[in-house]
Design a protein around this motif. Structure first.
Motif, short mmCIF file in Angstrom:
data_model
loop_
_atom_site.label_atom_id
_atom_site.label_comp_id
_atom_site.label_asym_id
_atom_site.label_seq_id
_atom_site.Cartn_x
_atom_site.Cartn_y
_atom_site.Cartn_z
N PHE A 136 0.81 -1.22 0.00
CA PHE A 136 0.00 0.00 0.00
C PHE A 136 0.85 1.27 0.00
CE2 PHE A 136 -3.41 -2.93 1.05
CZ PHE A 136 -4.47 -2.40 0.32
N ASN A 157 -7.42 2.49 -3.35
CA ASN A 157 -7.51 3.14 -2.04
C ASN A 157 -8.84 3.88 -1.93
OD1 ASN A 157 -6.70 3.97 0.49
ND2 ASN A 157 -5.25 5.52 -0.22
N ARG A 165 -10.96 3.64 5.48
CA ARG A 165 -9.55 4.01 5.27
C ARG A 165 -8.86 4.29 6.61
NH1 ARG A 165 -6.79 8.23 1.04
NH2 ARG A 165 -5.07 8.92 2.36
N GLN A 169 -5.81 1.83 7.81
CA GLN A 169 -4.47 2.40 7.96
C GLN A 169 -3.95 2.20 9.39
OE1 GLN A 169 -4.14 6.54 6.86
NE2 GLN A 169 -1.91 6.47 6.80
N PHE A 178 -0.17 5.54 3.05
CA PHE A 178 -0.55 5.01 1.74
C PHE A 178 0.27 5.70 0.64
CE2 PHE A 178 -4.68 4.41 4.00
CZ PHE A 178 -4.87 3.06 3.74
#
Length: 284
Positions: A136, A157, A165, A169, A178
């Motif tokens: 990523f 993404n 997200r 993360q 990312f």
């Protein structure tokens, strides 16, 4: 005549009780109003199902729901254009990247398991935390490097403001950044868009909550642990969050009744579970 007088007294008492205590049907029929819900696309399947069930029992309540990302939920509540802001984090507190929304109450409604998902073409079904971080971030660009076929990795993404997200993360990538551009990078706005992108893009990887996972993609294990309800509950799978309905102050009226229904044992152990969410009572 004594038995007749007793009978009539019983009938009169029953009549008075019926008149004083309304039935559940009467109470449901008397509930009315409009509920506007905005925010998390991860929670949208749950919201839509709950709305359909709730409206059948409360036909005078109108419910409209839309999803443009978690942050738009509490934003819409703050602006007064939504009664409920669906959010994948407790927006009444500060979280990395987002300040708290003062005056809002976080009503916990579900446990949301998230998963890294890949297109069936990749040949991969298990990745380590380090491999996820490298993919990523753009450091690893070929599936062959992580046990798959010799093909370029396409990273999909979610756009900034997505609760999925934020959680992916923090919990799957352990806070690592990312990548944000490149010929092998795509960005989508919703969970539905992510589902379509991973299903239809050869060699793609993305992330999504389990409610959207289909047999056209693979939900990969992380460090050999599958993203399942059992593994979330036993603590071995870490990539999950609570889902919240944010309200301006404590909810009232039809809004409160709807949230109460979503939090009820009937819904939590029924439709919510069928949609691959986990009841909030399951977490210790």
């Amino acid at each position: 005549m004594k038995w007749y007088k007793k009978l009539m007294a019983g009938v009169l008492a029953a009549t008075l009780i019926t008149a004083v205590v309304p039935s559940a049907t009467t109470q449901a029929a008397s509930l009315s109003g409009r509920i506007v819900i905005n925010g998390s696309s991860a929670l949208l399947p749950l919201t839509l199902q709950a709305a359909n069930e709730f409206k059948k029992a409360n036909p005078r309540v109108r419910i409209s729901a839309s999803a443009a990302g978690s942050v738009t939920g509490p934003q819409a509540v703050r602006k007064g254009i939504a009664d409920i802001g669906a959010c994948d984090w407790d927006a009444s507190t500060n979280v990395p990247g987002f300040a708290k929304f003062d005056g809002q109450v976080a009503n916990k409604v579900a446990v949301i398991p998230f998963a890294a998902v890949v297109n069936k073409s990749t040949g991969v079904d298990n990745l380590s935390t380090k491999q996820l971080q490298d993919i990523f971030s753009g450091k690893v660009t070929n599936w062959k490097s992580v046990g798959g076929k010799d093909a370029d990795i396409i990273v999909v993404n979610r756009s900034f403001g997505s609760g999925t997200r934020v959680n992916f993360q923090l919990k799957a990538l352990e806070g690592k950044d990312f990548m944000s551009k490149g010929s092998n990078y795509k960005e989508v706005k919703s969970s539905g868009d992510m589902k379509t992108a991973v299903e239809t893009t050869p060699n793609a990887i993305g992330y999504i909550d389990l409610a959207y996972v289909t047999d056209k993609m693979t939900a990969v294990k992380v460090n050999n642990v599958a993203p399942s309800e059992a593994n979330v509950i036993n603590g071995s799978y870490k990539v999950w969050s609570y889902g919240y309905y944010m309200t301006k102050g404590a909810p009232t009226g039809a809004t409160k009744a709807f949230i109460d229904y979503v939090q009820s044992k009937k819904f939590q152990n029924g439709s919510l579970r069928k949609l691959k969410f986990i009841p909030i009572s399951a977490m210790k």
